[in-house]
Design a protein around this motif. Structure first.
Motif, PDB file in Angstrom:
ATOM      1  N   MET A 194       0.823  -1.207   0.000  1.00 56.23           N
ATOM      2  CA  MET A 194       0.000   0.000   0.000  1.00 56.23           C
ATOM      3  C   MET A 194       0.861   1.263   0.000  1.00 56.23           C
ATOM      4  O   MET A 194       0.542   2.250  -0.679  1.00 56.23           O
ATOM      5  N   MET A 195       1.973   1.234   0.731  1.00 52.79           N
ATOM      6  CA  MET A 195       2.881   2.383   0.734  1.00 52.79           C
ATOM      7  C   MET A 195       3.496   2.607  -0.629  1.00 52.79           C
ATOM      8  O   MET A 195       3.650   3.751  -1.098  1.00 52.79           O
ATOM      9  N   SER A 196       3.841   1.521  -1.318  1.00 48.71           N
ATOM     10  CA  SER A 196       4.413   1.629  -2.662  1.00 48.71           C
ATOM     11  C   SER A 196       3.424   2.262  -3.634  1.00 48.71           C
ATOM     12  O   SER A 196       3.801   3.072  -4.475  1.00 48.71           O
ATOM     13  N   LEU A 197       2.169   1.886  -3.512  1.00 50.19           N
ATOM     14  CA  LEU A 197       1.152   2.479  -4.377  1.00 50.19           C
ATOM     15  C   LEU A 197       1.054   3.983  -4.156  1.00 50.19           C
ATOM     16  O   LEU A 197       0.928   4.763  -5.111  1.00 50.19           O
ATOM     17  N   ALA A 198       1.110   4.412  -2.889  1.00 49.81           N
ATOM     18  CA  ALA A 198       1.022   5.839  -2.580  1.00 49.81           C
ATOM     19  C   ALA A 198       2.238   6.596  -3.091  1.00 49.81           C
ATOM     20  O   ALA A 198       2.117   7.688  -3.663  1.00 49.81           O
ATOM     21  N   GLN A 199       3.418   6.023  -2.920  1.00 48.23           N
ATOM     22  CA  GLN A 199       4.646   6.707  -3.329  1.00 48.23           C
ATOM     23  C   GLN A 199       4.774   6.804  -4.847  1.00 48.23           C
ATOM     24  O   GLN A 199       5.429   7.729  -5.353  1.00 48.23           O
ATOM     25  N   ASN A 200       4.174   5.880  -5.558  1.00 50.47           N
ATOM     26  CA  ASN A 200       4.268   5.890  -7.017  1.00 50.47           C
ATOM     27  C   ASN A 200       3.146   6.697  -7.691  1.00 50.47           C
ATOM     28  O   ASN A 200       3.124   6.804  -8.915  1.00 50.47           O
ATOM     29  N   ASP A 201       2.245   7.244  -6.907  1.00 50.57           N
ATOM     30  CA  ASP A 201       1.169   8.071  -7.462  1.00 50.57           C
ATOM     31  C   ASP A 201       1.550   9.538  -7.307  1.00 50.57           C
ATOM     32  O   ASP A 201       1.725  10.027  -6.189  1.00 50.57           O
ATOM     33  N   GLU A 202       1.642  10.251  -8.409  1.00 54.31           N
ATOM     34  CA  GLU A 202       2.086  11.645  -8.381  1.00 54.31           C
ATOM     35  C   GLU A 202       1.099  12.561  -7.663  1.00 54.31           C
ATOM     36  O   GLU A 202       1.468  13.643  -7.206  1.00 54.31           O
ATOM     37  N   ARG A 203      -0.138  12.140  -7.563  1.00 56.44           N
ATOM     38  CA  ARG A 203      -1.141  12.981  -6.909  1.00 56.44           C
ATOM     39  C   ARG A 203      -1.045  12.938  -5.390  1.00 56.44           C
ATOM     40  O   ARG A 203      -1.577  13.824  -4.707  1.00 56.44           O
ATOM     41  N   VAL A 204      -0.383  11.921  -4.846  1.00 63.82           N
ATOM     42  CA  VAL A 204      -0.211  11.816  -3.399  1.00 63.82           C
ATOM     43  C   VAL A 204       0.919  12.746  -2.977  1.00 63.82           C
ATOM     44  O   VAL A 204       2.027  12.683  -3.516  1.00 63.82           O
ATOM     45  N   LEU A 205       0.656  13.607  -1.999  1.00 65.46           N
ATOM     46  CA  LEU A 205       1.636  14.598  -1.566  1.00 65.46           C
ATOM     47  C   LEU A 205       2.727  13.948  -0.716  1.00 65.46           C
ATOM     48  O   LEU A 205       2.455  13.032   0.076  1.00 65.46           O
ATOM     49  N   ALA A 206       3.953  14.448  -0.898  1.00 64.80           N
ATOM     50  CA  ALA A 206       5.066  13.955  -0.089  1.00 64.80           C
ATOM     51  C   ALA A 206       5.069  14.591   1.297  1.00 64.80           C
ATOM     52  O   ALA A 206       5.653  14.046   2.239  1.00 64.80           O
ATOM     53  N   ASP A 207       4.432  15.731   1.442  1.00 63.61           N
ATOM     54  CA  ASP A 207       4.343  16.423   2.720  1.00 63.61           C
ATOM     55  C   ASP A 207       2.916  16.934   2.896  1.00 63.61           C
ATOM     56  O   ASP A 207       2.483  17.799   2.100  1.00 63.61           O
TER      57      ASP A 207
END
Length: 289
Positions: free
Chosen positions: A205-218
């Motif tokens: 699930m974390m990998s999916l979030a990190q690979n989606d450009e729409r998910v903010l890093a901060d």
């Protein structure tokens, strides 16, 4: 006959003299009233245009409220001019003002609900809990704001229906504005089987979030076990996106998580029930004891 003619001539002269005296007495009053009326219309128009122009320069000031206040100022000047003109002819303005106050009170009582909506509309336009184009929910009245009027607010429901809500209803309820803040959080909760690898599920699930450009890093996305349910271990992915991307990101990540779990052999269990059967022999033994 001569007597009658003399009387008529005398009466006519008396009337002419009275009219002349009236004209002489009120000539300046009439002239002043005409000047006041002309000047009043000019000043009322100037006040309306000046106020509209001044308020129009304020970007945060709503145009509907701007027009309402400028028109109100215009009519206030005209009413003041009217009372002043009547005072020129000796009319007691105090009684007129009292009559206007009584009439205003009567109208206010008759239109109590309408005036309440107007007052609420002014507060909505000034405080701006929502603006045109924003999606809100006010006490169950939900939709995208189309227009904010002085009496009612027009919305478009999520299924395309037309909604017209009285301003007093919106003002007296808690408003949830889904569009106002630029960022929005989502918790994507997926249940996995008790025999599955929790760490692998979290990493997926974390990998999916990190690979989606729409998910903010901060703020940084995070995964954790949120609940040990009756049928599954609930793993939560918490992430932030820009508000316009929130809904589509949620849908896409839910679909991607299902595919990724299938590929890695992580199950998403159906609701389960454990049944414990007691045999007849056990019941007999228990009774004998």
């Amino acid at each position: 006959m001569e007597f009658d003619t003399a009387q008529i001539m005398t009466a006519g002269e008396t009337m002419v003299a009275a009219a002349s005296a009236f004209v002489v007495s009120y000539a300046f009053s009439i002239l002043g009233a005409i000047v006041l009326i002309i000047a009043g219309y000019i000043v009322a128009g100037f006040v309306e245009r000046s106020l509209a122009k001044t308020l129009g320069r304020m970007r945060s000031f709503d145009q509907t409220l701007c027009r309402f206040l400028s028109k109100t100022a215009r009519y206030a000047v005209l009413i003041l001019v009217g009372v002043t003109v009547l005072a020129q002819f000796g009319v007691q303005t105090a009684s007129i003002l009292a009559a206007l106050g009584a009439a205003g009170l009567a109208i206010g009582l008759a239109l109590q609900g309408t005036l309440q909506n107007v007052a609420a509309g002014i507060m909505l336009l000034v405080l701006k809990p929502f603006r045109v184009g924003e999606y809100v929910d006010a006490g169950g009245t939900a939709g995208t704001i189309v227009e904010i009027g002085l009496f009612a607010t027009e919305l478009k429901a999520i299924d395309g229906l037309y909604v017209l809500a009285p301003n007093s209803e919106l003002w007296n309820k808690s408003v949830i504005n889904y569009s106002r803040n630029k960022d929005r959080r989502n918790d994507l909760v997926i249940g996995i089987g008790y025999d599955d690898d929790i760490d692998l599920a979290q990493e997926t699930m974390m990998s999916l979030a990190q690979n989606d450009e729409r998910v903010l890093a901060d703020p940084e996305p995070a995964t954790f076990v949120s609940e040990l349910g009756d049928n599954a271990v609930n793993v939560t992915l918490r992430y932030w996106t820009a508000t316009p991307d929130w809904w589509q990101t949620r849908l896409d990540l839910t679909k991607a998580a299902k595919k990724a779990f299938d590929e890695k052999g992580i199950s998403i269990p159906f609701p389960q029930r454990d049944l414990h059967l007691i045999t007849a022999a056990a019941e007999v033994k228990t009774t004998a004891a």
